[in-house]
Scaffold this active site. Structure first.
Site, mmCIF file in Angstrom:
data_model
loop_
_atom_site.group_PDB
_atom_site.id
_atom_site.type_symbol
_atom_site.label_atom_id
_atom_site.label_comp_id
_atom_site.label_asym_id
_atom_site.label_seq_id
_atom_site.Cartn_x
_atom_site.Cartn_y
_atom_site.Cartn_z
ATOM 1 N N GLU B 58 7.450 54.751 12.078
ATOM 2 C CA GLU B 58 8.074 56.025 11.744
ATOM 3 C C GLU B 58 8.542 56.088 10.291
ATOM 4 O O GLU B 58 8.441 57.131 9.644
ATOM 5 C CB GLU B 58 9.266 56.300 12.680
ATOM 6 C CG GLU B 58 8.883 56.594 14.127
ATOM 7 C CD GLU B 58 8.598 55.342 14.939
ATOM 8 O OE1 GLU B 58 8.911 54.218 14.463
ATOM 9 O OE2 GLU B 58 8.067 55.478 16.061
ATOM 10 N N HIS B 128 17.287 57.583 24.300
ATOM 11 C CA HIS B 128 16.372 58.734 24.288
ATOM 12 C C HIS B 128 17.097 60.066 24.434
ATOM 13 O O HIS B 128 16.457 61.100 24.592
ATOM 14 C CB HIS B 128 15.365 58.629 25.438
ATOM 15 C CG HIS B 128 14.220 57.708 25.173
ATOM 16 N ND1 HIS B 128 14.388 56.425 24.717
ATOM 17 C CD2 HIS B 128 12.884 57.873 25.293
ATOM 18 C CE1 HIS B 128 13.196 55.854 24.598
ATOM 19 N NE2 HIS B 128 12.275 56.717 24.933
#
Lengths: 315, 337
Positions: B58, B128
């Site tokens: 990322e 998450h």
């Protein structure tokens, strides 16, 4: 001017610029201090000599040399270091971010290794647009253990980005020796991604130019990235606010040995004395004028402190 | 009138803009098969050179997009999980966002970061379930949280056309929202402009994203007893302070419903903004996740941390002095007011 004289001029330009910049730090004209690249100028001179004006570079916190070698106006660069409105970045970037986008400089980046994915992405975009332009990413030995740098190696190799990865290995990440910080080797990092890699004498502008020219040719031809590990020695402290007495991470003997291999002398010995003297005289005048320009340049208006925060204002 | 879902609206906006502007490209993990659906059909329409499956890295692909943007591409970067923004915060907040100012306005970084599925999903647990829009608004990155399909379409379009980095949070709780739309009327929605979803006179409820729909449901429950105005800033930064002030002048009372942590959060900013304006008729309230919360796995614990209708009702009751706790049909929900 011959190629050798041109390389000498760039090395001398950077050396003279930084000598004056340090003086301006001491005089309080340049706020915040600087990270001189004294001793490392051959990398900037050699790499940029292998580039076309429309190629891109992305630099580091020790970036004066790269930006000057790419063609920045020393007067506006000095004004940038002094935080003046007439600076390359209107006094908003300063030493660590002094850059000139008109010359293809994508910024001088103060986060270690951060320029590598930016240069890789720009290079990829150039190739995607059908151009044969290339980008150079500069970083130090301290960056080769940054995750983002290794991730960027992977992306650049996977997508054959026309980027030249230039590691200026000066042996120290601030004060930490490369041997104490890098497991394996710098060149081994490239091997892991299938990237061709070469060890270069970073004190010799000719050697850097030759290696970069080869890497640039490969990139232009679609061959993807190349890593150049340029061995250099940083003559001065990490930055101008490093403790005056030096924290003692280098012995005097080591410093003397490092300074013995001076790019200015290496390259200066290759040109006639008269040519060298003429270049020195020309640069003295140019750089003295740059200092004068920076000293006289107006300071930015405090009311404009957040000008340029956004490219597009909202609402 | 045809129905448009929020997810489909994002997909449609991206496809429309890629068709209009050949410089728009997509970077992300699994975007070619469109795991999130937002990129569905795009690789077939626009080819693999414009829709790029990235390795799981990322930090590199976020700054790679910055470099591509500096060289003329207009990237959309999709993150499948909002917490990945913590990983790429350096590349967005410290790199892409700062280049304009540090270059004296000579560099611009037109990158859109899209989070389809921000906030709590059903028991996706601690790593998450964050909804970190406040962090980006805090550092000055343009931050967008659409609530409806029309706004999702229009705000994503504006983000893609903006020359600055913009983070677009699509809350998981809003992805399934559907709306009757006139497709011909869909168009860009300007950043920095709020929307009054429902006019009222007794209290302003400020909410973004999926919580706009919770606020509207509560406002409907209270209709006839309390007149609730629902104000959706739509962009957290820049914040439509004029729109907020106008709403507060009409109602004089404020409750903020915010699906992020309480301390130093978006709700705190709205309350502070209100406190700096004309005097409110009652002390304002905020309904948020608990201070410093990490969402636990067990569904009951996850729900207990999320701001919900019951707390909103209670807060409206406190602020307006009207007893609203007797309203029926509201599921009991935890959290703190």
């Amino acid at each position: 001017m011959t190629a050798d004289a041109g390389l000498y001029r760039t090395v001398a330009l950077i050396r003279g610029f930084e000598r004056r910049a340090v003086e301006l730090v001491r005089a309080g004209v340049v706020p915040g201090g600087i990270h001189p690249c004294t001793g490392q100028e051959a990398v900037a001179a050699g790499t940029c000599a292998a580039l076309r004006p429309d190629d891109l570079i992305a630099s580091t916190h020790r970036g004066h040399g790269h930006v000057l070698a790419k063609g920045a106006d020393p007067a506006r660069m000095m004004a940038e270091l002094a935080g003046r409105e007439a600076g390359l970045n209107r006094g908003r970037g300063g030493s660590m971010h002094a850059a000139d986008f008109a010359l293809g400089v994508l910024g001088a980046n103060a986060m270690v290794g951060a320029a590598v994915p930016i240069a890789a992405g720009a290079a990829w975009a150039l190739r995607r647009a059908g151009s044969d332009r290339v980008a150079v990413a500069y970083f130090g030995d301290g960056a080769v253990s940054q995750g983002v740098v290794l991730e960027a190696f992977n992306l650049a190799a996977l997508w054959r980005a026309p980027v030249v990865l230039v590691c200026e290995n000066n042996g120290f990440a601030t004060s930490t020796r490369t041997a104490d910080a890098v497991a394996g080797s710098v060149l081994g990092r490239a091997a892991a991604f299938g990237i061709p890699a070469l060890a270069v004498d970073g004190t010799d502008p000719r050697a850097v130019l030759a290696a970069t020219a080869e890497a640039v040719a490969r990139a232009r031809a679609g061959g993807g990235p190349t890593l150049l590990e340029c061995a250099v020695y940083r003559f001065d402290a990490h930055h101008t606010w490093e403790h005056a007495a030096r924290p003692g991470y280098r012995s005097p003997e080591e410093e003397a040995a490092g300074r013995a291999r001076d790019p200015l002398e290496v390259q200066g010995a290759r040109i006639p004395a008269a040519v060298r003297a003429a270049i020195d005289a020309e640069l003295d005048e140019l750089l003295d004028a740059a200092v004068e320009f920076a000293r006289a340049a107006p300071h930015p208006d405090p009311a404009s402190a957040l000008a340029y925060l956004y490219a597009t204002e909202v609402g | 009138m045809p129905k448009l879902s929020y997810l489909k609206a994002l997909n449609r906006a991206l496809g429309d803009e890629m068709a209009r502007d050949g410089s728009v490209c997509v970077f992300g993990e699994d975007v070619r098969v469109a795991v999130s659906y937002v990129t569905a059909g795009l690789v077939r329409r626009f080819g693999p050179e414009r829709v790029l499956d990235t390795p799981i890295s990322e930090q590199a692909f976020t700054s790679f997009a910055t470099g591509a943007a500096l060289a003329g591409v207009r990237p959309l970067v999709e993150f499948q999980i909002p917490s990945l923004l913590f990983l790429a915060f350096e590349q967005i907040a410290n790199q892409a966002h700062k280049l304009s100012l540090m270059s004296g306005g000579r560099l611009r970084v037109p990158v859109t970061y899209l989070l389809p599925g921000s906030g709590s999903r059903e028991s996706w647990a601690g790593q998450h379930s964050d909804h970190p829009y406040g962090l980006f608004a805090h550092v000055g990155v343009k931050t967008v949280v659409p609530a409806t399909p029309t706004d999702a379409y229009g705000l994503l379009l504006s983000a893609l056309r903006d020359d600055d980095p913009v983070v677009v949070f699509a809350p998981s709780g809003a992805l399934g929202v559907r709306e009757d739309v006139d497709f011909a009327a869909l168009g860009p929605v300007p950043l920095g402009l709020g929307r009054v979803h429902r006019a009222g006179t007794d209290v302003t409820v400020v909410a973004v994203g999926h919580l706009v729909h919770e606020a509207l449901a509560v406002a409907e429950e209270l209709a006839g007893r309390v007149s609730v105005e629902v104000f959706d800033p739509r962009t957290l930064h820049p914040l439509d302070r004029a729109g907020l002030a106008a709403s507060l002048r009409r109602t004089g009372r404020l409750v903020v419903l915010d699906d992020s942590n309480r301390s130093c959060g978006f709700a705190a900013e709205v309350l502070a903004t209100a406190a700096e304006g004309p005097r409110l008729r009652a002390a304002p309230r905020r309904v948020t996740r608990p201070e410093g919360a990490v969402l636990p796995f067990a569904p009951a614990l996850d729900r207990a941390c999320q701001p919900g209708r019951a707390q909103l009702l209670a807060a409206i009751g406190e602020v307006t002095g009207v007893l609203v706790g007797e309203v029926t049909g509201v599921p009991g929900e935890g959290g703190g007011t």
